[in-house]
Write a protein that holds these residues in place. Structure first.
Motif, mmCIF file in Angstrom:
data_model
loop_
_atom_site.group_PDB
_atom_site.id
_atom_site.type_symbol
_atom_site.label_atom_id
_atom_site.label_comp_id
_atom_site.label_asym_id
_atom_site.label_seq_id
_atom_site.Cartn_x
_atom_site.Cartn_y
_atom_site.Cartn_z
ATOM 1 N N GLU A 99 -8.464 25.706 -15.452
ATOM 2 C CA GLU A 99 -7.842 26.033 -14.171
ATOM 3 C C GLU A 99 -8.243 25.027 -13.093
ATOM 4 O O GLU A 99 -7.427 24.612 -12.271
ATOM 5 C CB GLU A 99 -8.225 27.455 -13.731
ATOM 6 N N GLU A 100 -9.521 24.646 -13.101
ATOM 7 C CA GLU A 100 -9.993 23.658 -12.128
ATOM 8 C C GLU A 100 -9.362 22.288 -12.386
ATOM 9 O O GLU A 100 -9.001 21.581 -11.449
ATOM 10 C CB GLU A 100 -11.514 23.553 -12.182
ATOM 11 N N LYS A 101 -9.205 21.933 -13.649
ATOM 12 C CA LYS A 101 -8.561 20.654 -13.986
ATOM 13 C C LYS A 101 -7.123 20.635 -13.480
ATOM 14 O O LYS A 101 -6.660 19.633 -12.929
ATOM 15 C CB LYS A 101 -8.597 20.403 -15.487
ATOM 16 N N ALA A 102 -6.405 21.742 -13.660
ATOM 17 C CA ALA A 102 -5.019 21.827 -13.179
ATOM 18 C C ALA A 102 -4.967 21.720 -11.658
ATOM 19 O O ALA A 102 -4.093 21.048 -11.101
ATOM 20 C CB ALA A 102 -4.376 23.129 -13.655
ATOM 21 N N ALA A 103 -5.900 22.366 -10.977
ATOM 22 C CA ALA A 103 -5.947 22.291 -9.517
ATOM 23 C C ALA A 103 -6.241 20.862 -9.066
ATOM 24 O O ALA A 103 -5.649 20.370 -8.098
ATOM 25 C CB ALA A 103 -7.002 23.254 -8.971
ATOM 26 N N LYS A 104 -7.131 20.181 -9.765
ATOM 27 C CA LYS A 104 -7.449 18.786 -9.430
ATOM 28 C C LYS A 104 -6.214 17.905 -9.599
ATOM 29 O O LYS A 104 -6.000 16.988 -8.809
ATOM 30 C CB LYS A 104 -8.579 18.267 -10.314
ATOM 31 N N ASP A 105 -5.404 18.175 -10.617
ATOM 32 C CA ASP A 105 -4.167 17.409 -10.800
ATOM 33 C C ASP A 105 -3.290 17.513 -9.556
ATOM 34 O O ASP A 105 -2.747 16.518 -9.080
ATOM 35 C CB ASP A 105 -3.384 17.890 -12.016
ATOM 36 N N GLY A 106 -3.152 18.702 -9.025
ATOM 37 C CA GLY A 106 -2.345 18.898 -7.823
ATOM 38 C C GLY A 106 -2.903 18.145 -6.627
ATOM 39 O O GLY A 106 -2.155 17.533 -5.855
ATOM 40 N N ILE A 107 -4.209 18.173 -6.488
ATOM 41 C CA ILE A 107 -4.856 17.454 -5.383
ATOM 42 C C ILE A 107 -4.624 15.953 -5.530
ATOM 43 O O ILE A 107 -4.262 15.270 -4.565
ATOM 44 C CB ILE A 107 -6.362 17.782 -5.340
ATOM 45 N N TRP A 108 -4.807 15.423 -6.746
ATOM 46 C CA TRP A 108 -4.615 13.991 -6.967
ATOM 47 C C TRP A 108 -3.169 13.570 -6.770
ATOM 48 O O TRP A 108 -2.899 12.481 -6.271
ATOM 49 C CB TRP A 108 -5.131 13.586 -8.356
ATOM 50 N N GLN A 109 -2.237 14.416 -7.140
ATOM 51 C CA GLN A 109 -0.820 14.087 -6.903
ATOM 52 C C GLN A 109 -0.564 13.904 -5.412
ATOM 53 O O GLN A 109 0.118 12.960 -4.995
ATOM 54 C CB GLN A 109 0.084 15.179 -7.471
ATOM 55 N N GLU A 110 -1.106 14.781 -4.605
ATOM 56 C CA GLU A 110 -0.936 14.675 -3.150
ATOM 57 C C GLU A 110 -1.643 13.444 -2.594
ATOM 58 O O GLU A 110 -1.104 12.740 -1.739
ATOM 59 C CB GLU A 110 -1.427 15.939 -2.450
ATOM 60 N N LEU A 111 -2.868 13.195 -3.053
ATOM 61 C CA LEU A 111 -3.596 12.010 -2.590
ATOM 62 C C LEU A 111 -2.832 10.730 -2.937
ATOM 63 O O LEU A 111 -2.713 9.825 -2.106
ATOM 64 C CB LEU A 111 -4.993 11.955 -3.212
ATOM 65 N N CYS A 112 -2.298 10.661 -4.144
ATOM 66 C CA CYS A 112 -1.553 9.467 -4.561
ATOM 67 C C CYS A 112 -0.260 9.316 -3.773
ATOM 68 O O CYS A 112 0.150 8.194 -3.453
ATOM 69 C CB CYS A 112 -1.278 9.513 -6.059
ATOM 70 N N ARG A 113 0.361 10.426 -3.422
ATOM 71 C CA ARG A 113 1.567 10.371 -2.593
ATOM 72 C C ARG A 113 1.228 9.785 -1.223
ATOM 73 O O ARG A 113 1.978 9.003 -0.644
ATOM 74 C CB ARG A 113 2.168 11.773 -2.451
#
Length: 91
Positions: free
Chosen positions: A16-30
């Motif tokens: 669950e934490e890994k999935a949440a980190k994916d969302g955070i990284w997607q926003e940071l990369c955007r």
């Protein structure tokens, strides 16, 4: 047999934490993308790439590279990422 580094990564975050980190990284990369050089060729390197979050989600025509001590980094990287399992001090 798993190395100490692989064990560390296995136990570090829950799915669950890994999935949440994916969302955070997607926003940071955007956010970061407009600040990258507007080039059609070149290279971008993610040093100590961990789960390859940054290098997987950054959208760029540049060739993507990731470096980490963890052999499992290869399994986290998207197909367009070349992964080197080594210390950057050896490169």
């Amino acid at each position: 047999m798993k190395t100490d580094v692989q064990k560390l990564y296995d136990d570090r975050f829950s799915p669950e934490e890994k999935a949440a980190k994916d969302g955070i990284w997607q926003e940071l990369c955007r956010y970061v993308k407009p600040h990258l050089p507007q080039v059609t060729e070149g290279k971008i390197v993610d040093v100590a790439c961990g789960y390859c979050n940054f290098i997987n989600f950054i959208e760029t025509p540049m060739r993507k590279y990731a470096v980490d001590l963890n052999e499992d980094a290869k399994s986290y990287a998207h197909p367009d990422v070349t992964v080197f399992v080594d210390s950057v001090l050896n490169m």
